[in-house]
Enzyme design. Sequence first.
Site, short mmCIF file in Angstrom:
data_model
loop_
_atom_site.label_atom_id
_atom_site.label_comp_id
_atom_site.label_asym_id
_atom_site.label_seq_id
_atom_site.Cartn_x
_atom_site.Cartn_y
_atom_site.Cartn_z
N HIS A 196 -0.15 60.58 1.43
CA HIS A 196 0.72 61.70 1.06
C HIS A 196 0.71 61.89 -0.45
CE1 HIS A 196 3.40 58.33 0.14
NE2 HIS A 196 4.15 59.17 -0.56
N GLN A 227 2.87 64.55 -3.70
CA GLN A 227 4.13 65.21 -4.01
C GLN A 227 3.88 66.45 -4.87
OE1 GLN A 227 7.61 62.62 -4.89
NE2 GLN A 227 6.12 60.94 -4.93
N HIS A 248 1.45 55.61 4.16
CA HIS A 248 0.91 56.81 4.82
C HIS A 248 0.37 57.78 3.77
CE1 HIS A 248 1.19 59.39 8.57
NE2 HIS A 248 0.76 60.24 7.66
#
Length: 278
Positions: free
Chosen positions: A123, A125, A121
Amino acid sequence: MQVPRRDPYLDTVVHIVEARQSRPNLPTDGCPFCVGGLEAPDPYDVKAFPNRWPALGEGNCEVVLYSPDHDTSFHGLGVSGVRKVIDLWAERTRALLDRPGTEYVMIFENRGAEVGATIAHPHGQIYAFDHTPDRIARMFAAGWSPDSAPERLVLSNNHWTASTTVAPVFPVSLSVAPRARVGRLDELDNDGRTALATVLVGVLSSIDDLFGAPVPYMLWVNQAPRGSAGDEWLNIEIVSPWRSTGVPRYIAAAEVAGGEYFNPVNPEDLAARLRPSA
């Protein structure tokens, strides 16, 4: 937070994070980032939340979800979607720097299992450091500024440029930077943020197009720390280990041992291949 260790001879910083050994490598009961999943029970456009397995201690690591669409990519969001992510990056940068104990905010993405991503998915950080990591500090101390060599230019607009780097460790290595000096993401104005979204979509889609496949890459933001003197120049680095489609370049013993690297991809040739067709 555990105190980092330093090699007594090379001064290399190592964080021992044995708690992360227990984190799952792949989801076993559905994607936790899709709507209704563990980390996204409610609908969202973009979302940031604390990492359950923080490398820097509780509250210092966050996950950023780019989209509820599991099967898209960062550049697949289009300019408007990427702009939402940039706005969230800027918001979290400011919020984390306002917190006592944070000196530096690192925003990054690992895309693809080849570079360590455990969930497909889309994403990224964010890490909040209590110090400025050495590589970043050295880069800014040396007066980093955008590469103006036309033979390495890939893409540009009125606000941003994207170029291959002059001495790349990785086969694919690009730097994206504003034309005018800006220190951090939260200092960008509306036009600057939209222009950055445009360049990121263009560069990342060009990389996938060049290889004809979703390319594993690492992307990170280099930005000014708390209390800076205003000398830093915000930039984003994008690197990939692929030297051709599906073929990674492995960093070998002589390179690790000597700290000198042997790259089979010429950065000027790569720039020419990544430039949009006239």
